[in-house]
Design an enzyme around this catalytic site. Structure first.
Site, PDB file in Angstrom:
ATOM      1  N   ARG A 117     121.134  -4.499  55.916  1.00  0.00           N
ATOM      2  CA  ARG A 117     120.587  -3.065  54.984  1.00  0.00           C
ATOM      3  C   ARG A 117     121.679  -3.323  53.653  1.00  0.00           C
ATOM      4  O   ARG A 117     123.362  -3.646  53.780  1.00  0.00           O
ATOM      5  CB  ARG A 117     121.937  -2.149  55.445  1.00  0.00           C
ATOM      6  CG  ARG A 117     121.590  -1.191  57.023  1.00  0.00           C
ATOM      7  CD  ARG A 117     119.934  -0.508  56.265  1.00  0.00           C
ATOM      8  NE  ARG A 117     119.210   0.172  56.882  1.00  0.00           N
ATOM      9  CZ  ARG A 117     117.977   0.300  58.499  1.00  0.00           C
ATOM     10  NH1 ARG A 117     117.403  -1.181  57.873  1.00  0.00           N
ATOM     11  NH2 ARG A 117     117.697   0.767  58.623  1.00  0.00           N
TER      12      ARG A 117
ATOM     13  N   ASP B  52     116.792  -8.950  51.886  1.00  0.00           N
ATOM     14  CA  ASP B  52     115.934  -8.614  52.103  1.00  0.00           C
ATOM     15  C   ASP B  52     115.679  -7.145  51.958  1.00  0.00           C
ATOM     16  O   ASP B  52     114.706  -6.241  51.971  1.00  0.00           O
ATOM     17  CB  ASP B  52     115.553  -9.012  54.500  1.00  0.00           C
ATOM     18  CG  ASP B  52     113.605  -8.096  54.409  1.00  0.00           C
ATOM     19  OD1 ASP B  52     112.994  -8.187  53.427  1.00  0.00           O
ATOM     20  OD2 ASP B  52     113.938  -6.888  54.959  1.00  0.00           O
TER      21      ASP B  52
ATOM     22  N   GLU C  58     117.925   0.088  46.571  1.00  0.00           N
ATOM     23  CA  GLU C  58     116.030   0.227  46.841  1.00  0.00           C
ATOM     24  C   GLU C  58     114.881   1.021  47.060  1.00  0.00           C
ATOM     25  O   GLU C  58     114.506   0.933  46.468  1.00  0.00           O
ATOM     26  CB  GLU C  58     116.514  -1.407  48.265  1.00  0.00           C
ATOM     27  CG  GLU C  58     116.722  -0.634  49.517  1.00  0.00           C
ATOM     28  CD  GLU C  58     116.051  -0.967  50.837  1.00  0.00           C
ATOM     29  OE1 GLU C  58     116.934  -2.507  51.309  1.00  0.00           O
ATOM     30  OE2 GLU C  58     115.571  -0.548  51.639  1.00  0.00           O
TER      31      GLU C  58
ATOM     32  N   HIS D  16     111.825  -5.470  52.016  1.00  0.00           N
ATOM     33  CA  HIS D  16     112.646  -5.448  53.570  1.00  0.00           C
ATOM     34  C   HIS D  16     111.420  -5.531  53.966  1.00  0.00           C
ATOM     35  O   HIS D  16     110.896  -4.119  54.827  1.00  0.00           O
ATOM     36  CB  HIS D  16     112.673  -3.221  53.555  1.00  0.00           C
ATOM     37  CG  HIS D  16     113.395  -2.802  53.884  1.00  0.00           C
ATOM     38  ND1 HIS D  16     114.664  -2.258  53.779  1.00  0.00           N
ATOM     39  CD2 HIS D  16     113.349  -3.240  55.521  1.00  0.00           C
ATOM     40  CE1 HIS D  16     115.443  -1.668  55.078  1.00  0.00           C
ATOM     41  NE2 HIS D  16     115.056  -2.393  56.206  1.00  0.00           N
TER      42      HIS D  16
HETATM   43  P1  NAD Z   1     121.929  -3.463  67.890  1.00  0.00           P
HETATM   44  O1  NAD Z   1     122.722  -2.260  67.591  1.00  0.00           O
HETATM   45  O2  NAD Z   1     121.820  -4.682  68.218  1.00  0.00           O
HETATM   46  O3  NAD Z   1     123.395  -4.786  67.145  1.00  0.00           O
HETATM   47  C1  NAD Z   1     124.048  -4.318  65.373  1.00  0.00           C
HETATM   48  C2  NAD Z   1     125.640  -5.163  66.487  1.00  0.00           C
HETATM   49  O4  NAD Z   1     126.685  -4.885  64.990  1.00  0.00           O
HETATM   50  C3  NAD Z   1     125.826  -4.825  67.945  1.00  0.00           C
HETATM   51  O5  NAD Z   1     126.444  -5.880  68.813  1.00  0.00           O
HETATM   52  C4  NAD Z   1     127.620  -4.026  66.723  1.00  0.00           C
HETATM   53  O6  NAD Z   1     128.496  -4.179  68.294  1.00  0.00           O
HETATM   54  C5  NAD Z   1     127.662  -4.896  65.770  1.00  0.00           C
HETATM   55  N1  NAD Z   1     128.875  -4.217  64.560  1.00  0.00           N
HETATM   56  C6  NAD Z   1     128.823  -2.733  64.682  1.00  0.00           C
HETATM   57  N2  NAD Z   1     129.773  -2.672  63.654  1.00  0.00           N
HETATM   58  C7  NAD Z   1     130.242  -4.033  63.677  1.00  0.00           C
HETATM   59  C8  NAD Z   1     131.376  -4.147  62.373  1.00  0.00           C
HETATM   60  N3  NAD Z   1     132.450  -3.512  62.176  1.00  0.00           N
HETATM   61  N4  NAD Z   1     131.834  -5.582  62.104  1.00  0.00           N
HETATM   62  C9  NAD Z   1     130.981  -6.565  62.809  1.00  0.00           C
HETATM   63  N5  NAD Z   1     129.828  -6.427  63.942  1.00  0.00           N
HETATM   64  C10 NAD Z   1     129.440  -4.914  63.610  1.00  0.00           C
HETATM   65  O7  NAD Z   1     121.310  -3.573  66.542  1.00  0.00           O
HETATM   66  P2  NAD Z   1     120.131  -4.748  65.663  1.00  0.00           P
HETATM   67  O8  NAD Z   1     118.655  -4.429  66.377  1.00  0.00           O
HETATM   68  O9  NAD Z   1     120.445  -6.301  65.992  1.00  0.00           O
HETATM   69  O10 NAD Z   1     119.835  -4.436  64.328  1.00  0.00           O
HETATM   70  C11 NAD Z   1     120.522  -4.657  63.637  1.00  0.00           C
HETATM   71  C12 NAD Z   1     120.879  -4.223  61.664  1.00  0.00           C
HETATM   72  O11 NAD Z   1     119.910  -4.698  61.314  1.00  0.00           O
HETATM   73  C13 NAD Z   1     120.151  -2.516  62.143  1.00  0.00           C
HETATM   74  O12 NAD Z   1     121.653  -2.172  62.203  1.00  0.00           O
HETATM   75  C14 NAD Z   1     119.291  -2.267  61.146  1.00  0.00           C
HETATM   76  O13 NAD Z   1     120.276  -2.126  59.584  1.00  0.00           O
HETATM   77  C15 NAD Z   1     118.764  -3.779  60.319  1.00  0.00           C
HETATM   78  N6  NAD Z   1     117.560  -4.179  60.873  1.00  0.00           N
HETATM   79  C16 NAD Z   1     116.809  -4.833  59.124  1.00  0.00           C
HETATM   80  C17 NAD Z   1     115.771  -4.833  59.524  1.00  0.00           C
HETATM   81  C18 NAD Z   1     114.420  -5.120  58.287  1.00  0.00           C
HETATM   82  O14 NAD Z   1     113.642  -5.226  57.549  1.00  0.00           O
HETATM   83  N7  NAD Z   1     115.128  -5.559  56.756  1.00  0.00           N
HETATM   84  C19 NAD Z   1     114.704  -4.179  60.755  1.00  0.00           C
HETATM   85  C20 NAD Z   1     115.125  -3.712  61.234  1.00  0.00           C
HETATM   86  C21 NAD Z   1     116.871  -3.623  62.005  1.00  0.00           C
END
Ligand code: NAD
Length: 332
Positions: free
Chosen positions: A229, A253, A258, A290
């Site tokens: 994000r 990305d 955005e 994105h």
């Molecule tokens: P997920 O929930 O499987 O994993 C997120 C991880 O971040 C978890 O292990 C959590 O414990 C950790 N976390 C939370 N707070 C934290 C902190 N303060 N410090 C360190 N780690 C922390 O999520 P995911 O499916 O792996 O997705 C991750 C992120 O990717 C999503 O939150 C979303 O914002 C982003 N995303 C982007 C796109 C894109 O198209 N660019 C698509 C999907 C997801």
């Protein structure tokens, strides 16, 4: 039929959802506007709304939707920082798609990194112009370099697997460590990594986690990859870090502001965001709009899980893939 209003619809959304809507008995109205306070009224007569990353589900929007008789917000994405979950509690059920293809996002992060490190975006433009010079295209080996992965959930772990395939040393930071990964505190990750990739959600704690202080602790010439994000990074501080040379490359990305620009063709407009314009002018910044999620597999999974969430909530009284506003994890 359950009636679902889909906001911020793009042609690629329609394809995936239309293919599955009938089997779930869901009638979908595809709306182009984003969900905001001004457009919430379009949800009148619908049981649920389906929203994406830049739709706004703020407290006033929640109130408006609930007053119109809408009972559910079905996010067709995994992140839910655009939803005021506390405001929604007891008024609207909010579901998301926790995993649709972590590989899509992890592979895009790797694609951006490889592109910027090996300058393939520049080579592509040069050779199309019959310019076969190699000057200025020198990259570096990822093999043997240290990558710091912040957030080792589904996407972070998929990205780690890719990095290990390149022969990189992996350091990670997460609040909830997993087995088989070398965890360090954030300071150590920042100071030892040649590449830093962000895969944690945007929360109050992670907002601007990469700012001038964090950048000051990084190695000279570090590459930063953000497919998570935009607001994880203070974009102005990032720009300063690039200007000073501390940051060797940035693969983005996502971008803090955005919502105003991404997903739309602004090529005829004057760019009012000076930070974005300056970042885009940098030879060592690569920005995609994105699009990390945008694979056929991901789109199909997104549509199916979203429609399943709607179906199970309305027809079975279940609360599938509910977002959790207290811990920021998917608590089902
Ligand atoms: P997920 O929930 O499987 O994993 C997120 C991880 O971040 C978890 O292990 C959590 O414990 C950790 N976390 C939370 N707070 C934290 C902190 N303060 N410090 C360190 N780690 C922390 O999520 P995911 O499916 O792996 O997705 C991750 C992120 O990717 C999503 O939150 C979303 O914002 C982003 N995303 C982007 C796109 C894109 O198209 N660019 C698509 C999907 C997801």
């Amino acid at each position: 039929m359950i009636k679902l209003a889909m906001f911020d619809t793009k042609p690629y959304d329609k394809e995936g959802f239309s293919a599955h809507a009938e089997e779930y008995g869901i009638e979908i109205k595809y709306l182009e506007p984003r969900l905001t306070e001004d457009t919430a009224g379009l949800a009148e007569g619908f049981d649920a709304v389906c929203v994406f990353v830049n739709d706004t589900v703020s407290a006033p929007v929640v109130e408006r939707l609930a007053a119109l008789g809408v009972r559910m917000v079905a996010l067709r994405c995994s992140g839910f920082n655009n939803v005021d979950c506390k405001a929604a509690r007891g008024k609207l059920f909010v579901s998301r798609v926790p995993a649709y293809s972590p590989y899509a996002v992890a592979e895009h992060a790797a694609a951006l990194l490889l592109t910027l490190v090996r300058r393939t975006h520049k080579a592509y433009i040069r050779t199309r112009d019959f310019n076969f010079s190699l000057s200025g295209l020198t990259g570096f080996d990822l093999h043997g370099k240290t990558v710091g992965v912040v957030g080792t959930g589904r996407i972070g772990r998929a990205f780690i697997d890719i990095c290990r395939g390149f022969g990189m040393r992996v350091l990670a930071h997460d609040l909830f460590p997993s087995d088989g990964i070398d965890y360090v505190n954030l300071d150590r990750l920042l100071s030892e990594s040649d590449v830093i990739s962000l895969h944690c959600p945007l929360t109050k704690e992670t907002y601007h986690m990469i700012d001038s202080a964090a950048i000051g602790r990084m190695k000279q010439g570090v590459y930063i990859v953000n497919t998570s994000r935009g607001a994880l990074i203070d974009a102005e501080d990032l720009l300063d870090g690039i200007k000073s040379g501390r940051i060797g490359g940035a693969c983005l990305d996502v971008y803090e502001e955005e919502a105003e620009f991404f997903f739309e063709d602004n090529s005829d407009a004057i760019m009012p965001d000076d930070v974005l314009a300056r970042l885009l002018s940098m030879p060592n910044v690569l920005i995609s709009s994105h699009q990390a999620f945008l694979t056929r597999e991901a789109l199909s999974n997104i549509a199916q899980t979203t429609l399943q969430n709607v179906n199970e909530f309305f027809r079975k009284g279940e609360r599938p893939n509910a977002v959790c506003d207290s811990c920021g994890r998917n608590c089902g």
